[in-house]
Design a protein around this motif. Sequence first.
Motif, PDB file in Angstrom:
ATOM      1  N   VAL A   1     -18.803 -25.212 -56.542  1.00  0.00           N
ATOM      2  CA  VAL A   1     -17.603 -25.839 -55.991  1.00  0.00           C
ATOM      3  C   VAL A   1     -18.070 -26.915 -55.018  1.00  0.00           C
ATOM      4  CG1 VAL A   1     -15.561 -25.513 -54.549  1.00  0.00           C
ATOM      5  CG2 VAL A   1     -16.183 -23.780 -56.250  1.00  0.00           C
ATOM      6  N   ILE A   2     -17.661 -28.156 -55.246  1.00  0.00           N
ATOM      7  CA  ILE A   2     -18.097 -29.282 -54.420  1.00  0.00           C
ATOM      8  C   ILE A   2     -16.860 -29.926 -53.815  1.00  0.00           C
ATOM      9  CG2 ILE A   2     -19.432 -31.418 -54.353  1.00  0.00           C
ATOM     10  CD1 ILE A   2     -20.726 -30.508 -57.016  1.00  0.00           C
ATOM     11  N   ASP A   3     -16.706 -29.742 -52.510  1.00  0.00           N
ATOM     12  CA  ASP A   3     -15.538 -30.258 -51.789  1.00  0.00           C
ATOM     13  C   ASP A   3     -16.000 -31.389 -50.869  1.00  0.00           C
ATOM     14  OD1 ASP A   3     -13.301 -30.733 -50.220  1.00  0.00           O
ATOM     15  OD2 ASP A   3     -12.764 -28.616 -50.067  1.00  0.00           O
ATOM     16  N   PHE A   4     -15.585 -32.615 -51.190  1.00  0.00           N
ATOM     17  CA  PHE A   4     -16.038 -33.791 -50.447  1.00  0.00           C
ATOM     18  C   PHE A   4     -15.275 -34.002 -49.141  1.00  0.00           C
ATOM     19  CE2 PHE A   4     -17.224 -34.414 -54.842  1.00  0.00           C
ATOM     20  CZ  PHE A   4     -18.503 -34.929 -54.773  1.00  0.00           C
ATOM     21  N   GLY A   5     -14.379 -33.102 -48.809  1.00  0.00           N
ATOM     22  CA  GLY A   5     -13.683 -33.172 -47.535  1.00  0.00           C
ATOM     23  C   GLY A   5     -12.502 -34.118 -47.537  1.00  0.00           C
ATOM     24  N   THR A   6     -12.031 -34.435 -46.341  1.00  0.00           N
ATOM     25  CA  THR A   6     -10.839 -35.257 -46.167  1.00  0.00           C
ATOM     26  C   THR A   6     -11.197 -36.629 -45.615  1.00  0.00           C
ATOM     27  OG1 THR A   6     -10.458 -34.551 -43.877  1.00  0.00           O
ATOM     28  CG2 THR A   6      -9.577 -33.132 -45.618  1.00  0.00           C
ATOM     29  N   ALA A   7     -10.209 -37.511 -45.611  1.00  0.00           N
ATOM     30  CA  ALA A   7     -10.432 -38.857 -45.080  1.00  0.00           C
ATOM     31  C   ALA A   7     -10.773 -38.812 -43.599  1.00  0.00           C
ATOM     32  CB  ALA A   7      -9.185 -39.709 -45.318  1.00  0.00           C
ATOM     33  N   ALA A   8     -10.237 -37.814 -42.882  1.00  0.00           N
ATOM     34  CA  ALA A   8     -10.520 -37.689 -41.450  1.00  0.00           C
ATOM     35  C   ALA A   8     -11.984 -37.370 -41.189  1.00  0.00           C
ATOM     36  CB  ALA A   8      -9.636 -36.609 -40.841  1.00  0.00           C
ATOM     37  N   ASP A   9     -12.645 -36.704 -42.151  1.00  0.00           N
ATOM     38  CA  ASP A   9     -14.053 -36.344 -41.993  1.00  0.00           C
ATOM     39  C   ASP A   9     -14.998 -37.419 -42.511  1.00  0.00           C
ATOM     40  OD1 ASP A   9     -13.596 -33.805 -40.857  1.00  0.00           O
ATOM     41  OD2 ASP A   9     -13.196 -32.954 -42.822  1.00  0.00           O
ATOM     42  N   ALA A  10     -14.470 -38.383 -43.254  1.00  0.00           N
ATOM     43  CA  ALA A  10     -15.317 -39.386 -43.891  1.00  0.00           C
ATOM     44  C   ALA A  10     -15.907 -40.361 -42.880  1.00  0.00           C
ATOM     45  CB  ALA A  10     -14.503 -40.159 -44.929  1.00  0.00           C
ATOM     46  N   PRO A  11     -17.140 -40.819 -43.128  1.00  0.00           N
ATOM     47  CA  PRO A  11     -17.713 -41.862 -42.279  1.00  0.00           C
ATOM     48  C   PRO A  11     -16.891 -43.140 -42.394  1.00  0.00           C
ATOM     49  CG  PRO A  11     -19.399 -40.798 -43.622  1.00  0.00           C
ATOM     50  CD  PRO A  11     -18.085 -40.360 -44.157  1.00  0.00           C
ATOM     51  N   SER A  12     -17.002 -43.995 -41.404  1.00  0.00           N
ATOM     52  CA  SER A  12     -16.252 -45.247 -41.399  1.00  0.00           C
ATOM     53  C   SER A  12     -16.543 -46.071 -42.658  1.00  0.00           C
ATOM     54  CB  SER A  12     -16.627 -46.057 -40.153  1.00  0.00           C
ATOM     55  OG  SER A  12     -15.961 -47.299 -40.145  1.00  0.00           O
ATOM     56  N   GLY A  13     -15.479 -46.533 -43.307  1.00  0.00           N
ATOM     57  CA  GLY A  13     -15.629 -47.375 -44.490  1.00  0.00           C
ATOM     58  C   GLY A  13     -15.808 -46.628 -45.788  1.00  0.00           C
ATOM     59  N   GLU A  14     -15.806 -45.293 -45.748  1.00  0.00           N
ATOM     60  CA  GLU A  14     -15.985 -44.510 -46.972  1.00  0.00           C
ATOM     61  C   GLU A  14     -14.760 -43.655 -47.260  1.00  0.00           C
ATOM     62  OE1 GLU A  14     -19.718 -43.022 -48.200  1.00  0.00           O
ATOM     63  OE2 GLU A  14     -20.728 -43.655 -46.367  1.00  0.00           O
ATOM     64  N   ARG A  15     -14.567 -43.353 -48.528  1.00  0.00           N
ATOM     65  CA  ARG A  15     -13.438 -42.545 -48.959  1.00  0.00           C
ATOM     66  C   ARG A  15     -13.973 -41.376 -49.787  1.00  0.00           C
ATOM     67  NH1 ARG A  15      -8.138 -44.823 -52.226  1.00  0.00           N
ATOM     68  NH2 ARG A  15      -6.944 -42.841 -52.226  1.00  0.00           N
ATOM     69  N   PRO A  16     -13.610 -40.145 -49.432  1.00  0.00           N
ATOM     70  CA  PRO A  16     -14.176 -38.989 -50.147  1.00  0.00           C
ATOM     71  C   PRO A  16     -13.651 -38.875 -51.580  1.00  0.00           C
ATOM     72  CG  PRO A  16     -12.472 -38.274 -48.619  1.00  0.00           C
ATOM     73  CD  PRO A  16     -12.697 -39.727 -48.343  1.00  0.00           C
ATOM     74  N   PRO A  17     -14.528 -38.590 -52.535  1.00  0.00           N
ATOM     75  CA  PRO A  17     -14.065 -38.310 -53.900  1.00  0.00           C
ATOM     76  C   PRO A  17     -13.250 -37.012 -53.925  1.00  0.00           C
ATOM     77  CG  PRO A  17     -16.435 -38.761 -53.815  1.00  0.00           C
ATOM     78  CD  PRO A  17     -15.994 -38.537 -52.417  1.00  0.00           C
ATOM     79  N   ARG A  18     -12.586 -36.772 -55.025  1.00  0.00           N
ATOM     80  CA  ARG A  18     -11.809 -35.542 -55.168  1.00  0.00           C
ATOM     81  C   ARG A  18     -12.759 -34.356 -55.339  1.00  0.00           C
ATOM     82  NH1 ARG A  18      -6.923 -36.039 -59.318  1.00  0.00           N
ATOM     83  NH2 ARG A  18      -6.592 -33.978 -58.379  1.00  0.00           N
ATOM     84  N   ALA A  19     -12.339 -33.227 -54.800  1.00  0.00           N
ATOM     85  CA  ALA A  19     -13.149 -32.003 -54.960  1.00  0.00           C
ATOM     86  C   ALA A  19     -13.253 -31.657 -56.437  1.00  0.00           C
ATOM     87  CB  ALA A  19     -12.501 -30.858 -54.188  1.00  0.00           C
ATOM     88  N   ARG A  20     -14.368 -31.021 -56.796  1.00  0.00           N
ATOM     89  CA  ARG A  20     -14.541 -30.664 -58.207  1.00  0.00           C
ATOM     90  C   ARG A  20     -15.364 -29.398 -58.336  1.00  0.00           C
ATOM     91  NH1 ARG A  20     -18.651 -35.713 -59.386  1.00  0.00           N
ATOM     92  NH2 ARG A  20     -20.611 -34.570 -59.327  1.00  0.00           N
ATOM     93  N   THR A  21     -15.319 -28.830 -59.518  1.00  0.00           N
ATOM     94  CA  THR A  21     -16.145 -27.665 -59.844  1.00  0.00           C
ATOM     95  C   THR A  21     -17.025 -28.019 -61.037  1.00  0.00           C
ATOM     96  OG1 THR A  21     -14.479 -26.727 -61.350  1.00  0.00           O
ATOM     97  CG2 THR A  21     -14.379 -26.071 -59.017  1.00  0.00           C
ATOM     98  N   ALA A  22     -18.138 -27.307 -61.164  1.00  0.00           N
ATOM     99  CA  ALA A  22     -19.050 -27.550 -62.279  1.00  0.00           C
ATOM    100  C   ALA A  22     -19.829 -26.274 -62.563  1.00  0.00           C
ATOM    101  CB  ALA A  22     -20.012 -28.698 -61.957  1.00  0.00           C
ATOM    102  N   CYS A  23     -20.261 -26.133 -63.791  1.00  0.00           N
ATOM    103  CA  CYS A  23     -21.074 -24.986 -64.181  1.00  0.00           C
ATOM    104  C   CYS A  23     -22.477 -25.476 -64.524  1.00  0.00           C
ATOM    105  CB  CYS A  23     -20.457 -24.276 -65.387  1.00  0.00           C
ATOM    106  SG  CYS A  23     -21.325 -22.751 -65.849  1.00  0.00           S
TER     107      CYS A  23
END
Length: 228
Positions: free
Chosen positions: A109-131
Motif C-alpha cells: 500500500v503506497i499512500d503519497f499523502g495530502t497536498a498539505a504534506d507535499a513539498p512546495s511546488g509538488e502535488r502528491p500522486p493518488r494512493a495505490r496498491t500493488a502486488c
Amino acid sequence: MTLRRTRSPAVPLLALLAALACVLGFGAPASAASAYRYWSFWERTDAGAWQYATRGPALARPGDGEVAGFRFAVSEDAGDATRPRATADFAAICAGTKAEAGRKRVGLVIDFGTAADAPSGERPPRARTACARVAGDASAADALATVAKPLRYDASALLCAIADYPRHGCGEQVAAPPDEASGEPSGDASRETSAHGDGPAVGVFAGVGVLVVLAAGIGWQTLRRRRP
C-alpha cells in the motif's frame, strides 16, 4: 527602639501563584514544535491494523501473503506518524497475481499523502496498491522496488522518494502543522496518537480553581493583618 520588619504572608502565596501559572501554561507561549517530512514504513497485523515498523524496509522481510505500507506525511515522531489510508487486504491486492513456486507475493500500500504534506511546488500522486512477486528472501524494499520505481535513498540509506515522489528533499525538518493540515478529520484513526479536543482539559479547570482559592486566601490574610 528597634523595628522588626515582618514579612507579608502574601509574598509566598504570590510566588506560589506564579509557579502554578507557569505549570498551567499561562506564561509566555511555547515555541512552535518541529516535525519531519518523510516516508514512514508500516506493517499490517493479523488483525488488519497498521503497525509502525520497528525495522526499516531494507531489513524487514515480509512473508508470503503479508502486506506492507508506506505513507508520506509530516509527522513529529513515530508516535505521531500518520498511517496509510488504504484498507485493502492481501486477498484484494494480490487477487490477480498468481503464486509461483520458490517465490512469494507481498501486498503493498503506497499512500503519497495530502497536498498539505507535499513539498512546495509538488502535488502528491493518488494512493495505490500493488502486488509484488519476489524471491523468498526479498526485503520489503526489494518488493517496493519491483512496483514503484524509481526509488531514491540518501547516503544513510533513508528512503527519500517512491515513484520519484517527492522529487527533492529527504526527511527535512519543518514546522509542525496543526491537526487539520494533514487533511485527516480531527481524531481520525489514521493518526498513531489520538487527537486532542478543542476544549480545555480537566486539569486546567482544576488549576484555575486552585488559583482562585489562593487569590482569595491572599486577600483574606491581608485584610486580617490590617485590622486593629
